[in-house]
Motif scaffolding. Structure first.
Motif, PDB file in Angstrom:
ATOM      1  N   ILE A 282       2.329  -7.410   2.189  1.00  0.00           N
ATOM      2  CA  ILE A 282       1.776  -6.107   2.520  1.00  0.00           C
ATOM      3  C   ILE A 282       2.506  -4.982   1.622  1.00  0.00           C
ATOM      4  O   ILE A 282       1.399  -3.728   1.537  1.00  0.00           O
ATOM      5  CB  ILE A 282       1.178  -5.783   4.108  1.00  0.00           C
ATOM      6  CG1 ILE A 282       0.147  -7.375   4.312  1.00  0.00           C
ATOM      7  CG2 ILE A 282       1.540  -4.912   4.657  1.00  0.00           C
ATOM      8  CD1 ILE A 282       0.705  -7.419   6.044  1.00  0.00           C
ATOM      9  N   SER A 285       1.632  -4.879  -1.850  1.00  0.00           N
ATOM     10  CA  SER A 285       0.085  -4.224  -1.870  1.00  0.00           C
ATOM     11  C   SER A 285       0.309  -3.036  -1.756  1.00  0.00           C
ATOM     12  O   SER A 285      -0.353  -2.520  -2.432  1.00  0.00           O
ATOM     13  CB  SER A 285      -0.611  -5.295  -0.954  1.00  0.00           C
ATOM     14  OG  SER A 285      -1.168  -6.483  -1.292  1.00  0.00           O
ATOM     15  N   ILE A 286       0.272  -3.066  -0.624  1.00  0.00           N
ATOM     16  CA  ILE A 286       0.243  -1.261  -0.099  1.00  0.00           C
ATOM     17  C   ILE A 286       0.988  -0.678  -1.649  1.00  0.00           C
ATOM     18  O   ILE A 286       0.410   0.576  -2.348  1.00  0.00           O
ATOM     19  CB  ILE A 286       1.589  -0.988   0.559  1.00  0.00           C
ATOM     20  CG1 ILE A 286       0.773  -1.492   1.771  1.00  0.00           C
ATOM     21  CG2 ILE A 286       1.918   0.632   0.343  1.00  0.00           C
ATOM     22  CD1 ILE A 286       0.946  -0.991   3.061  1.00  0.00           C
ATOM     23  N   CYS A 289      -1.321  -0.640  -4.549  1.00  0.00           N
ATOM     24  CA  CYS A 289      -2.015   0.505  -4.546  1.00  0.00           C
ATOM     25  C   CYS A 289      -2.296   1.821  -3.925  1.00  0.00           C
ATOM     26  O   CYS A 289      -3.148   2.701  -3.548  1.00  0.00           O
ATOM     27  CB  CYS A 289      -3.369  -0.100  -3.412  1.00  0.00           C
ATOM     28  SG  CYS A 289      -3.569  -1.875  -3.913  1.00  0.00           S
ATOM     29  N   LEU A 290      -0.791   2.637  -4.178  1.00  0.00           N
ATOM     30  CA  LEU A 290      -0.508   3.070  -4.017  1.00  0.00           C
ATOM     31  C   LEU A 290      -0.887   4.234  -4.584  1.00  0.00           C
ATOM     32  O   LEU A 290      -0.260   4.016  -6.333  1.00  0.00           O
ATOM     33  CB  LEU A 290       1.524   3.448  -3.137  1.00  0.00           C
ATOM     34  CG  LEU A 290       1.907   4.895  -2.741  1.00  0.00           C
ATOM     35  CD1 LEU A 290       1.220   4.987  -1.430  1.00  0.00           C
ATOM     36  CD2 LEU A 290       3.391   4.378  -2.532  1.00  0.00           C
ATOM     37  N   ASN A 297      -5.484   7.301  -2.778  1.00  0.00           N
ATOM     38  CA  ASN A 297      -5.012   6.311  -1.176  1.00  0.00           C
ATOM     39  C   ASN A 297      -5.735   4.948  -0.997  1.00  0.00           C
ATOM     40  O   ASN A 297      -6.377   5.397  -0.185  1.00  0.00           O
ATOM     41  CB  ASN A 297      -3.767   7.086  -1.545  1.00  0.00           C
ATOM     42  CG  ASN A 297      -2.699   6.138  -0.621  1.00  0.00           C
ATOM     43  OD1 ASN A 297      -2.542   5.374  -0.956  1.00  0.00           O
ATOM     44  ND2 ASN A 297      -1.659   7.268  -0.064  1.00  0.00           N
ATOM     45  N   LYS A 298      -5.258   3.635  -1.610  1.00  0.00           N
ATOM     46  CA  LYS A 298      -5.759   2.510  -0.550  1.00  0.00           C
ATOM     47  C   LYS A 298      -4.724   1.705  -0.612  1.00  0.00           C
ATOM     48  O   LYS A 298      -5.153   0.779  -0.155  1.00  0.00           O
ATOM     49  CB  LYS A 298      -6.200   2.122  -1.675  1.00  0.00           C
ATOM     50  CG  LYS A 298      -7.316   2.977  -2.514  1.00  0.00           C
ATOM     51  CD  LYS A 298      -8.034   2.334  -3.848  1.00  0.00           C
ATOM     52  CE  LYS A 298      -9.697   2.776  -4.466  1.00  0.00           C
ATOM     53  NZ  LYS A 298      -9.091   3.759  -4.888  1.00  0.00           N
ATOM     54  N   VAL A 299      -4.318   2.642   1.175  1.00  0.00           N
ATOM     55  CA  VAL A 299      -3.380   1.604   1.659  1.00  0.00           C
ATOM     56  C   VAL A 299      -3.914   1.006   2.734  1.00  0.00           C
ATOM     57  O   VAL A 299      -3.303  -0.018   2.631  1.00  0.00           O
ATOM     58  CB  VAL A 299      -2.335   3.027   2.082  1.00  0.00           C
ATOM     59  CG1 VAL A 299      -1.031   1.899   3.501  1.00  0.00           C
ATOM     60  CG2 VAL A 299      -1.002   3.574   1.570  1.00  0.00           C
ATOM     61  N   TRP A 300      -4.597   1.918   2.999  1.00  0.00           N
ATOM     62  CA  TRP A 300      -5.813   0.626   4.445  1.00  0.00           C
ATOM     63  C   TRP A 300      -6.498  -0.345   3.652  1.00  0.00           C
ATOM     64  O   TRP A 300      -6.094  -1.765   4.194  1.00  0.00           O
ATOM     65  CB  TRP A 300      -5.762   0.826   4.843  1.00  0.00           C
ATOM     66  CG  TRP A 300      -5.259   2.434   6.103  1.00  0.00           C
ATOM     67  CD1 TRP A 300      -5.846   3.939   5.513  1.00  0.00           C
ATOM     68  CD2 TRP A 300      -3.976   2.172   6.623  1.00  0.00           C
ATOM     69  NE1 TRP A 300      -5.108   4.730   6.358  1.00  0.00           N
ATOM     70  CE2 TRP A 300      -4.007   3.454   7.247  1.00  0.00           C
ATOM     71  CE3 TRP A 300      -3.725   0.962   7.487  1.00  0.00           C
ATOM     72  CZ2 TRP A 300      -3.439   3.781   8.071  1.00  0.00           C
ATOM     73  CZ3 TRP A 300      -2.759   1.452   8.208  1.00  0.00           C
ATOM     74  CH2 TRP A 300      -2.445   2.531   8.454  1.00  0.00           C
ATOM     75  N   ALA A 302      -5.290  -2.200   0.598  1.00  0.00           N
ATOM     76  CA  ALA A 302      -4.559  -3.314   0.600  1.00  0.00           C
ATOM     77  C   ALA A 302      -4.207  -3.756   1.399  1.00  0.00           C
ATOM     78  O   ALA A 302      -4.207  -5.352   1.504  1.00  0.00           O
ATOM     79  CB  ALA A 302      -2.653  -2.754  -0.443  1.00  0.00           C
ATOM     80  N   ALA A 303      -3.466  -3.841   2.618  1.00  0.00           N
ATOM     81  CA  ALA A 303      -3.119  -4.042   4.156  1.00  0.00           C
ATOM     82  C   ALA A 303      -4.482  -5.227   4.233  1.00  0.00           C
ATOM     83  O   ALA A 303      -4.128  -5.767   4.692  1.00  0.00           O
ATOM     84  CB  ALA A 303      -2.788  -3.264   5.027  1.00  0.00           C
ATOM     85  N   TRP A 438      -7.016   9.658   3.625  1.00  0.00           N
ATOM     86  CA  TRP A 438      -6.518   8.843   3.921  1.00  0.00           C
ATOM     87  C   TRP A 438      -5.957   8.026   5.165  1.00  0.00           C
ATOM     88  O   TRP A 438      -6.154   6.850   5.886  1.00  0.00           O
ATOM     89  CB  TRP A 438      -5.172   7.783   2.863  1.00  0.00           C
ATOM     90  CG  TRP A 438      -4.190   8.277   3.491  1.00  0.00           C
ATOM     91  CD1 TRP A 438      -3.178   9.162   1.855  1.00  0.00           C
ATOM     92  CD2 TRP A 438      -3.016   7.592   3.358  1.00  0.00           C
ATOM     93  NE1 TRP A 438      -1.925   9.408   2.561  1.00  0.00           N
ATOM     94  CE2 TRP A 438      -1.827   8.042   3.200  1.00  0.00           C
ATOM     95  CE3 TRP A 438      -2.855   6.582   4.426  1.00  0.00           C
ATOM     96  CZ2 TRP A 438      -0.525   7.635   3.819  1.00  0.00           C
ATOM     97  CZ3 TRP A 438      -2.015   5.979   4.930  1.00  0.00           C
ATOM     98  CH2 TRP A 438      -0.414   6.853   4.646  1.00  0.00           C
TER      99      TRP A 438
END
Length: 880
Positions: A282, A285-286, A289-290, A297-300, A302-303, A438
């Motif tokens: 995780i 991935s974060i 994709c940060l 931003n695509k933190v969620w 990626a998680a 985000w």
């Protein structure tokens, strides 16, 4: 018309179908999000059956199905039943038996002294004093009631020398101990180790001594009681050893249950690693994709991509447990692998999403995303899943079970990626569409305010994109591949160095392939810190001179009274004795002994009646030999002899021993078989290489076919096949350098290797051969620009998914990590280094070939119909 149309019969409808699915997911995201989650919860209930589905029997899982030794054992069981009460003989067991064993190593140079034997006798007394209470009664049973018996009701001595001193340790220095035969009747090979001999085979000193306590198991009640006593022994012997405060000897222990119990305990070493793995993945991935843009931003996302992979594991495993599929410890490796595969597909989906126009509606962006990712994700899924399902054809149940679970999990991973994860991506797209933060989901400004601080603009302004392309701003790593790495590879000296490095890689890999060791060592099935490991080390160090005591069995009726028949039997027996792995002076034959006695006392045994009559008298005086002859109504149905093997110390020796003995048996005029309980495990050598090669070839052919069907370029399929072969050779060769044997564990990974080889090579080669720029270097840079970072992300995510297994205290899980690391490293090396260089060096013919199919502007329309890559279409538009 464009000639390429002939090879895209699957790609075009597949892409069109995914476009419709993407639009549907973008329109109704909540349905596609909730339904998979509910399905996961329902299927996850299958884990209730996990305790019932566990199938960790070592013999069942790690020996080949239908191995010859299993049929040979069945023959022994039918014709030579074991007698545990009165005439027990360890060498006549068709299994390992029920036993507890102790190896005591002298802290000085010799165990054959008074002080050491005083401690031996204390240790022996402690074992004999162990009692168990029978459940449901107050009856207590000790070793004396459960021991295997000889000569009536006498327990078999745990060591001949213990019996000889008769409780007086001072006698050991008065006895002339000879080796390997003691008193011309007792074989000490398995009881005395680290021996130094003097004249007449007299033992001057010995470093180790072994005690073996055999228990009854011929009746069900005895067998159950023996199992209880052995479990009690395992729990209490460490305490007894500590209480005895032994100063002259160091003791290791083992039982017939230990290997199985310790193997089942392997799962405990890996369970804590699951949470660490998911956290690492995780986090990676974060970070991958940060974005510094608060909207993009695509933190969620990626998680949730990692969570989606977890749901796939939950659903697939639960479904198979519902269906009654056995669960083997090797399957515990699968979640780590699935995590890497799922995250890899997530990166492909995200990469496709970022190539869409940000101002278009979400459902249209989703349609474009799915259409673009269709071939990539489908190829990844089909090749990986098919590679595992082909692995089901192997002869090892542990591999079969692992492949069933992992192949099914990959299919669920694919399903959840295009539904559940896609739905979450669409919801995130709606957030981006409304230009919301985000984290706080508050509405954001899309233009920076020069009067505000940079911190304010960074936190409260977002939604930027490339005004020229209408797409999201490129990731810095993508720019790195286009501006720096790609041009670096185009340098002529770089290409020369890469080609030289590849030649070195290939040469070292091929060299290593010739030295790969076969077979799994049983000690490796136990955790590293297990007491089993210490026992095996001492056994190998001090008791490896003499190997298995092998049965040679005549499987059909023979005229033993006929001199010619006896000569044939004797000739065969001498053939065994003349083998380099056999010590001829330690053979044992009831027939030889019987004939010698007949000659000594001038008995006539030349007819069937006389032979059988005198044979019964012989059994009356030597009852132990009665267990070696299956006689019914004066007909000898079967009989057996024994040979003693020597110097069987490595896996190569085990393989050669088995092959040579079976070869001798097959060439004899008398129908024979050879058997020892260890041959059940030695059988793996007969099939491991053939099975691995067959699986690899079938899977490689299937991968080539899939590549040919889904990627509309035959030349690309050839490059994929080349990469598969090169990576497999590399992984197999480097297994030698990393001390990894070719066994059922590593076989799993070689099957995996094929699927991952396609993942790394297919996309980069297709991007190259489909690009019609005349300059091969520019085509290479374009391919790396579009796919270099996703390949790197996929490689890193998979390695991070399994890296924690390197810290596992078990050979099974560390081997999985080692080979997966080799597979991913060599795959990424081919995809990012070797293959681009080879394509650019040999790519001129590709250019000519591709130019022949593009005749005029009308072909651009064909490419539109084919859903060709954007890069290819843009290039053609510019050209015309």
């Amino acid at each position: 018309m464009l000639a390429l149309n002939n090879t895209n019969c699957l790609e075009q409808p597949l892409s069109a179908g995914f476009r419709k699915l993407g639009r549907l997911v973008g329109r109704f995201p909540w349905w596609f999000l909730i339904i998979p989650i509910v399905l996961s919860v329902g299927l996850g209930a299958g884990f209730m059956f996990l305790p019932q589905r566990k199938s960790n029997d070592i013999e069942e899982q790690f020996t080949p199905v239908g191995g010859p030794a299993k049929d040979e054992r069945k023959f022994i069981m039918d014709h030579f039943p074991v007698n545990d009460s009165g005439q027990f003989s360890a060498q006549r067991l068709f299994t390992e038996g029920a036993f507890a064993s102790l190896i005591a190593v002298s802290t000085s140079t010799n165990v054959l002294d008074i002080s050491s034997f005083q401690e031996f006798l204390k240790l022996d007394k402690a074992v004999r004093s162990m009692n168990i209470t029978i459940v449901g009664s107050e009856v207590q049973l000790g070793y004396q009631q459960l021991c295997a018996e000889i000569q009536g009701s006498t327990c078999m001595a745990p060591n001949p020398l213990i019996a000889e001193v008769q409780g007086n340790p001072e006698r050991i220095e008065k006895i002339d101990v000879t080796y390997p035969m003691f008193l011309n009747k007792t074989f000490l090979g398995m009881y005395l180790g680290g021996v130094k001999l003097g004249p007449a085979d007299t033992v001057l000193e010995a470093k180790a001594l072994r005690l073996v306590y055999y228990l009854k198991e011929d009746k069900a009640e005895d067998r159950n009681n023996s199992l209880v006593w052995l479990n009690h022994f395992i729990k209490t012997i460490p305490q007894h050893i500590d209480e005895l405060q032994l100063k002259n000897i160091q003791v290791s222990y083992f039982t017939s249950l230990s290997r199985q119990l310790e193997f089942e305990g392997n799962a405990k070493t890996v369970i804590p690693l699951f949470s660490i793995t998911y956290f690492i993945t995780i986090f990676f991935s974060i970070i991958s994709c940060l974005r510094f843009d608060s909207v993009r931003n695509k933190v969620w996302v990626a998680a949730f991509g990692v969570i989606s992979s977890g749901l796939a594991v939950l659903s697939s495993f639960g479904l198979l447990l519902f269906c009654g599929v056995p669960f083997v410890i090797t399957v515990a490796n699968a979640p780590f692998l699935i995590l890497g595969v799922g995250v890899d597909d997530m990166f492909i989906m995200l990469s496709s999403w970022q190539q869409t126009k940000v101002k278009r509606k979400v459902e249209e962006r989703m349609a474009d995303t799915y259409a673009e990712a269709a071939v990539s994700v489908t190829i990844t899924t089909l090749t990986d899943a098919l590679a595992f399902y082909i692995g089901i054809m192997t002869s090892f149940q542990s591999v079969q079970t692992f492949c069933i679970y992992t192949g099914t999990a990959i299919l669920f991973c694919f399903l959840y990626n295009i539904t559940c994860f896609g739905a979450f991506l669409a919801l995130n797209g709606r957030r981006e569409e409304s230009n919301r933060h985000w984290l706080t989901l508050t509405k954001m400004k899309d233009q920076t305010d020069s009067e505000r601080s940079s911190v304010y603009n960074a936190c409260c302004v977002g939604g930027s994109y490339d005004q020229d392309t209408g797409k999201e701003i490129e990731h810095p790593m993508t720019l790195f591949f286009r501006k720096y790495y790609g041009p670096f590879l185009t340098n002529i000296w770089t290409k020369i160095i890469v080609i030289i490095l590849y030649c070195g890689y290939l040469a070292s890999s091929i060299y290593g392939c010739f030295y790969v060791q076969e077979g799994i060592e049983l000690r490796n099935l136990a955790p590293d810190n297990s007491y089993v490991a210490a026992f095996y080390e001492k056994e190998e160090l001090y008791f490896s001179i003499y190997g298995p005591r092998v049965m040679v069995v005549i499987t059909e009726q023979a005229e033993y009274w006929n001199i010619e028949t006896r000569d044939k039997i004797e000739s065969c027996f001498k053939s065994f004795e003349n083998n380099s792995y056999v010590e001829k002076t330690l053979s044992e034959s009831w027939l030889r002994t019987y004939v010698n006695i007949a000659e000594k006392y001038k008995l006539n045994i030349r007819t069937q009646d006389l032979f059988v009559t005198h044979l019964y008298n012989f059994f009356a005086n030597a009852p132990i030999y009665k267990q070696d002859v299956d006689i019914k109504s004066k007909e000898i149905i079967a009989s057996r002899f024994f040979i003693q093997t020597i110097n069987v110390t490595t896996a190569v020796d085990e393989k050669e021993l088995l092959n040579q003995l079976r070869d001798i048996a097959s060439r004899c005029d008398i129908p024979l078989l050879v058997y020892h309980p260890a041959f059940i495990y030695f059988d793996q050598y007969a099939v491991i290489i053939q099975t691995t090669i067959a699986n690899v070839l079938i899977a490689a052919a299937a991968m080539f076919l899939i590549s040919l069907l889904l990627i509309p370029n035959p030349l690309c399929a050839l490059w994929v096949t080349f990469s598969i072969a090169s990576i497999i050779v590399g992984v197999t060769g480097f297994m030698t350098y990393w001390d990894v044997n070719l066994d059922s564990i590593s076989m799993i990974n070689l099957v995996i290797c094929i699927g991952f080889s396609v993942d790394f090579s297919a996309h980069i080669s297709y991007a190259f051969v489909s690009n019609v720029k005349s300059n091969v270097n520019e085509r290479m840079i374009d391919a790396l620009h579009s796919l270099g970072y996703p390949i790197l992300q996929g490689a890193l995510s998979t390695v991070l998914g399994v890296i924690v297994l390197s810290a596992a205290g078990s050979y099974i899980f560390r081997t999985f990590f080692k080979i997966m690391f080799l597979v991913i490293s060599f795959g990424a090396l081919h995809g990012l280094v070797f293959l681009p260089v080879f394509l650019s060096v040999l790519g001129s013919c590709c250019t000519k070939c591709f130019k022949t199919v593009v005749k005029d502007k009308n072909d651009i329309n064909d490419l539109e119909t084919l859903n060709a890559p954007e890069l290819l279409k843009n290039t053609l538009v510019t050209t015309f």
